[in-house]
Design a protein around this motif. Structure first.
Motif, PDB file in Angstrom:
ATOM      1  N   HIS A  81      -3.113   9.024  74.419  1.00  0.00           N
ATOM      2  CA  HIS A  81      -4.141  10.029  74.201  1.00  0.00           C
ATOM      3  C   HIS A  81      -5.080   9.608  73.067  1.00  0.00           C
ATOM      4  CE1 HIS A  81      -2.227  12.846  76.913  1.00  0.00           C
ATOM      5  NE2 HIS A  81      -1.069  12.623  76.300  1.00  0.00           N
ATOM      6  N   GLU A  82      -6.306  10.072  73.122  1.00  0.00           N
ATOM      7  CA  GLU A  82      -7.316   9.769  72.101  1.00  0.00           C
ATOM      8  C   GLU A  82      -6.962  10.435  70.776  1.00  0.00           C
ATOM      9  OE1 GLU A  82     -11.999  10.912  71.150  1.00  0.00           O
ATOM     10  OE2 GLU A  82     -10.981  11.784  72.878  1.00  0.00           O
ATOM     11  N   VAL A  83      -7.192   9.720  69.687  1.00  0.00           N
ATOM     12  CA  VAL A  83      -7.068  10.304  68.348  1.00  0.00           C
ATOM     13  C   VAL A  83      -8.324  11.127  68.077  1.00  0.00           C
ATOM     14  CG1 VAL A  83      -7.000   9.824  65.867  1.00  0.00           C
ATOM     15  CG2 VAL A  83      -5.623   8.444  67.443  1.00  0.00           C
ATOM     16  N   GLN A  84      -8.130  12.414  67.787  1.00  0.00           N
ATOM     17  CA  GLN A  84      -9.266  13.252  67.415  1.00  0.00           C
ATOM     18  C   GLN A  84      -9.287  13.580  65.932  1.00  0.00           C
ATOM     19  OE1 GLN A  84     -10.403  16.707  69.567  1.00  0.00           O
ATOM     20  NE2 GLN A  84     -10.248  15.714  71.565  1.00  0.00           N
ATOM     21  N   SER A  85      -8.119  13.593  65.297  1.00  0.00           N
ATOM     22  CA  SER A  85      -8.101  13.897  63.869  1.00  0.00           C
ATOM     23  C   SER A  85      -7.122  12.998  63.146  1.00  0.00           C
ATOM     24  CB  SER A  85      -7.772  15.374  63.623  1.00  0.00           C
ATOM     25  OG  SER A  85      -6.539  15.722  64.191  1.00  0.00           O
ATOM     26  N   TYR A  86      -7.356  12.874  61.831  1.00  0.00           N
ATOM     27  CA  TYR A  86      -6.517  11.985  61.035  1.00  0.00           C
ATOM     28  C   TYR A  86      -6.421  12.449  59.597  1.00  0.00           C
ATOM     29  CZ  TYR A  86     -11.076   9.522  60.108  1.00  0.00           C
ATOM     30  OH  TYR A  86     -12.366   9.184  59.791  1.00  0.00           O
ATOM     31  N   GLY A  87      -5.441  11.878  58.898  1.00  0.00           N
ATOM     32  CA  GLY A  87      -5.241  12.147  57.483  1.00  0.00           C
ATOM     33  C   GLY A  87      -4.360  11.067  56.900  1.00  0.00           C
ATOM     34  N   ALA A 112      -9.607   0.437  57.327  1.00  0.00           N
ATOM     35  CA  ALA A 112      -8.676  -0.199  58.270  1.00  0.00           C
ATOM     36  C   ALA A 112      -8.033   0.844  59.175  1.00  0.00           C
ATOM     37  CB  ALA A 112      -7.614  -0.989  57.508  1.00  0.00           C
ATOM     38  N   LEU A 113      -7.692   1.998  58.623  1.00  0.00           N
ATOM     39  CA  LEU A 113      -7.125   3.077  59.425  1.00  0.00           C
ATOM     40  C   LEU A 113      -8.126   3.515  60.491  1.00  0.00           C
ATOM     41  CD1 LEU A 113      -5.022   5.253  60.096  1.00  0.00           C
ATOM     42  CD2 LEU A 113      -5.999   6.631  58.233  1.00  0.00           C
ATOM     43  N   ARG A 114      -9.374   3.713  60.111  1.00  0.00           N
ATOM     44  CA  ARG A 114     -10.408   4.097  61.078  1.00  0.00           C
ATOM     45  C   ARG A 114     -10.464   3.109  62.239  1.00  0.00           C
ATOM     46  NH1 ARG A 114     -13.106   5.317  56.253  1.00  0.00           N
ATOM     47  NH2 ARG A 114     -13.645   7.524  56.091  1.00  0.00           N
ATOM     48  N   ASP A 115     -10.495   1.834  61.905  1.00  0.00           N
ATOM     49  CA  ASP A 115     -10.546   0.801  62.951  1.00  0.00           C
ATOM     50  C   ASP A 115      -9.324   0.886  63.862  1.00  0.00           C
ATOM     51  OD1 ASP A 115     -12.948  -0.115  61.920  1.00  0.00           O
ATOM     52  OD2 ASP A 115     -12.045  -1.806  60.859  1.00  0.00           O
ATOM     53  N   ALA A 116      -8.162   1.106  63.284  1.00  0.00           N
ATOM     54  CA  ALA A 116      -6.915   1.126  64.052  1.00  0.00           C
ATOM     55  C   ALA A 116      -6.817   2.315  65.001  1.00  0.00           C
ATOM     56  CB  ALA A 116      -5.708   1.122  63.110  1.00  0.00           C
ATOM     57  N   GLY A 120     -14.087   6.451  63.531  1.00  0.00           N
ATOM     58  CA  GLY A 120     -14.117   7.703  62.782  1.00  0.00           C
ATOM     59  C   GLY A 120     -15.166   7.582  61.702  1.00  0.00           C
ATOM     60  N   SER A 121     -16.014   8.582  61.599  1.00  0.00           N
ATOM     61  CA  SER A 121     -17.074   8.516  60.598  1.00  0.00           C
ATOM     62  C   SER A 121     -16.893   9.516  59.473  1.00  0.00           C
ATOM     63  CB  SER A 121     -18.440   8.721  61.264  1.00  0.00           C
ATOM     64  OG  SER A 121     -18.454   9.920  62.012  1.00  0.00           O
ATOM     65  N   ALA A 122     -15.922  10.408  59.603  1.00  0.00           N
ATOM     66  CA  ALA A 122     -15.706  11.429  58.573  1.00  0.00           C
ATOM     67  C   ALA A 122     -14.778  10.920  57.476  1.00  0.00           C
ATOM     68  CB  ALA A 122     -15.107  12.692  59.201  1.00  0.00           C
ATOM     69  N   TRP A 123     -14.940  11.524  56.322  1.00  0.00           N
ATOM     70  CA  TRP A 123     -14.044  11.318  55.190  1.00  0.00           C
ATOM     71  C   TRP A 123     -12.626  11.625  55.649  1.00  0.00           C
ATOM     72  CZ3 TRP A 123     -11.403  15.313  52.450  1.00  0.00           C
ATOM     73  CH2 TRP A 123     -10.908  14.957  51.199  1.00  0.00           C
ATOM     74  N   ILE A 124     -11.638  10.875  55.176  1.00  0.00           N
ATOM     75  CA  ILE A 124     -10.250  11.068  55.586  1.00  0.00           C
ATOM     76  C   ILE A 124      -9.536  11.944  54.553  1.00  0.00           C
ATOM     77  CG2 ILE A 124      -8.080   9.960  56.216  1.00  0.00           C
ATOM     78  CD1 ILE A 124      -9.694   7.377  56.754  1.00  0.00           C
ATOM     79  N   SER A 125      -9.087  13.110  54.990  1.00  0.00           N
ATOM     80  CA  SER A 125      -8.356  14.012  54.103  1.00  0.00           C
ATOM     81  C   SER A 125      -7.082  13.343  53.617  1.00  0.00           C
ATOM     82  CB  SER A 125      -7.985  15.301  54.853  1.00  0.00           C
ATOM     83  OG  SER A 125      -9.137  15.953  55.306  1.00  0.00           O
ATOM     84  N   SER A 126      -6.652  13.678  52.396  1.00  0.00           N
ATOM     85  CA  SER A 126      -5.441  13.056  51.878  1.00  0.00           C
ATOM     86  C   SER A 126      -4.662  14.006  50.978  1.00  0.00           C
ATOM     87  CB  SER A 126      -5.762  11.771  51.114  1.00  0.00           C
ATOM     88  OG  SER A 126      -6.439  12.053  49.913  1.00  0.00           O
ATOM     89  N   ILE A 139       0.536  16.160  55.418  1.00  0.00           N
ATOM     90  CA  ILE A 139      -0.678  15.363  55.459  1.00  0.00           C
ATOM     91  C   ILE A 139      -1.770  16.198  56.123  1.00  0.00           C
ATOM     92  CG2 ILE A 139      -1.756  13.264  56.371  1.00  0.00           C
ATOM     93  CD1 ILE A 139       0.349  12.719  54.252  1.00  0.00           C
ATOM     94  N   PRO A 140      -2.882  16.458  55.428  1.00  0.00           N
ATOM     95  CA  PRO A 140      -3.936  17.264  56.032  1.00  0.00           C
ATOM     96  C   PRO A 140      -4.638  16.494  57.149  1.00  0.00           C
ATOM     97  CG  PRO A 140      -4.646  16.410  53.911  1.00  0.00           C
ATOM     98  CD  PRO A 140      -3.202  16.024  54.071  1.00  0.00           C
ATOM     99  N   LEU A 141      -5.012  17.217  58.180  1.00  0.00           N
ATOM    100  CA  LEU A 141      -5.737  16.641  59.304  1.00  0.00           C
ATOM    101  C   LEU A 141      -7.129  17.260  59.386  1.00  0.00           C
ATOM    102  CD1 LEU A 141      -2.899  16.840  61.962  1.00  0.00           C
ATOM    103  CD2 LEU A 141      -3.947  14.722  61.129  1.00  0.00           C
ATOM    104  N   ALA A 142      -8.103  16.447  59.772  1.00  0.00           N
ATOM    105  CA  ALA A 142      -9.460  16.925  60.033  1.00  0.00           C
ATOM    106  C   ALA A 142     -10.066  16.039  61.116  1.00  0.00           C
ATOM    107  CB  ALA A 142     -10.308  16.886  58.762  1.00  0.00           C
ATOM    108  N   TYR A 143     -11.047  16.581  61.825  1.00  0.00           N
ATOM    109  CA  TYR A 143     -11.690  15.843  62.908  1.00  0.00           C
ATOM    110  C   TYR A 143     -12.269  14.536  62.369  1.00  0.00           C
ATOM    111  CZ  TYR A 143     -14.767  14.790  66.847  1.00  0.00           C
ATOM    112  OH  TYR A 143     -15.402  14.169  67.901  1.00  0.00           O
ATOM    113  N   LYS A 144     -12.041  13.447  63.080  1.00  0.00           N
ATOM    114  CA  LYS A 144     -12.348  12.113  62.557  1.00  0.00           C
ATOM    115  C   LYS A 144     -13.834  11.779  62.481  1.00  0.00           C
ATOM    116  CE  LYS A 144     -11.661   9.536  66.877  1.00  0.00           C
ATOM    117  NZ  LYS A 144     -12.806   8.646  66.987  1.00  0.00           N
TER     118      LYS A 144
END
Length: 195
Positions: A81-87, A112-116, A120-126, A139-144
């Motif tokens: 499945h496609e990744v829609q959000s990340y943290g 590197a995480l974005r590429d993997a 993703g163009s959004a800031w990565i929550s942490s 780990i907070p998630l937000a739309y990538k």
């Protein structure tokens, strides 16, 4: 170079941990497609445990390998499945500092995480902290691709019962296939960001 191999060359790894959730409903109707959330972490030795060090470059410089390896492992857990959000984030063991985790998850790691995960163009929550072994981390998630997509504000939890030990770091990432199940509080939508 294989991402895991690059991690092993740069850090002393004790173990990898992961967790996957498939959420079908939250007391409402069963969804056509479950929300899948995955968290992956790596437990590494903290070279600065027990002492203050001004220069944390030895943790930061090779951290692209961590971002790639953790991202690839997390994507694999989503079953195609496609990744829609990340943290991202992690825990420093009690002989370390929160800053040691932060040094591992800077922009080098994030790019590197974005590429993997397929971009993703959004800031990565942490989230980062110092704690004893067995402490959970959310780990907070937000739309990538757009931080302000409210439906994707979420979190995924990871607990490693024996990590991080006092001289270790637990570095982790979380990904999800969509927003919260039954989200209905409005705001910017994914469709609007893709238009």
């Amino acid at each position: 170079m294989n991402a895991d191999k690059a991690v092993y060359e740069a850090y002393r790894v004790r173990r990898w941990v992961s967790s996957v959730e498939e959420i079908l409903h939250e007391n409402g109707p069963v969804t056509a497609q479950p929300l899948v959330k995955a968290v992956v972490g790596v437990v590494i030795e903290n070279p600065f445990a027990g002492r203050y060090e001004a220069d944390l470059t030895p943790l930061t410089a090779p951290s692209a390998a961590l971002g790639t390896a953790l991202g690839e492992r997390a994507v694999a857990l989503l079953g195609g499945h496609e990744v829609q959000s990340y943290g991202k984030g992690g825990i420093a063991g009690l002989n370390g500092e929160q800053e040691h985790v932060v040094a591992c998850v800077t922009t080098i790691f994030g790019n590197a995480l974005r590429d993997a995960v397929g971009g993703g163009s959004a800031w990565i929550s942490s989230a980062t902290k110092t704690a004893a072994a067995g402490t959970s981390i959310d780990i907070p998630l937000a739309y990538k691709d757009e931080l302000y997509v409210r439906s994707h504000y979420d979190a995924a939890t990871l607990t490693a019962p024996d990590a991080p030990r006092p001289g270790e770091l637990l570095i982790c990432v979380a990904v999800a296939t969509g927003g919260r199940v039954h989200e209905r509080v409005g705001g910017l939508t994914v469709a609007e960001t893709r238009a």
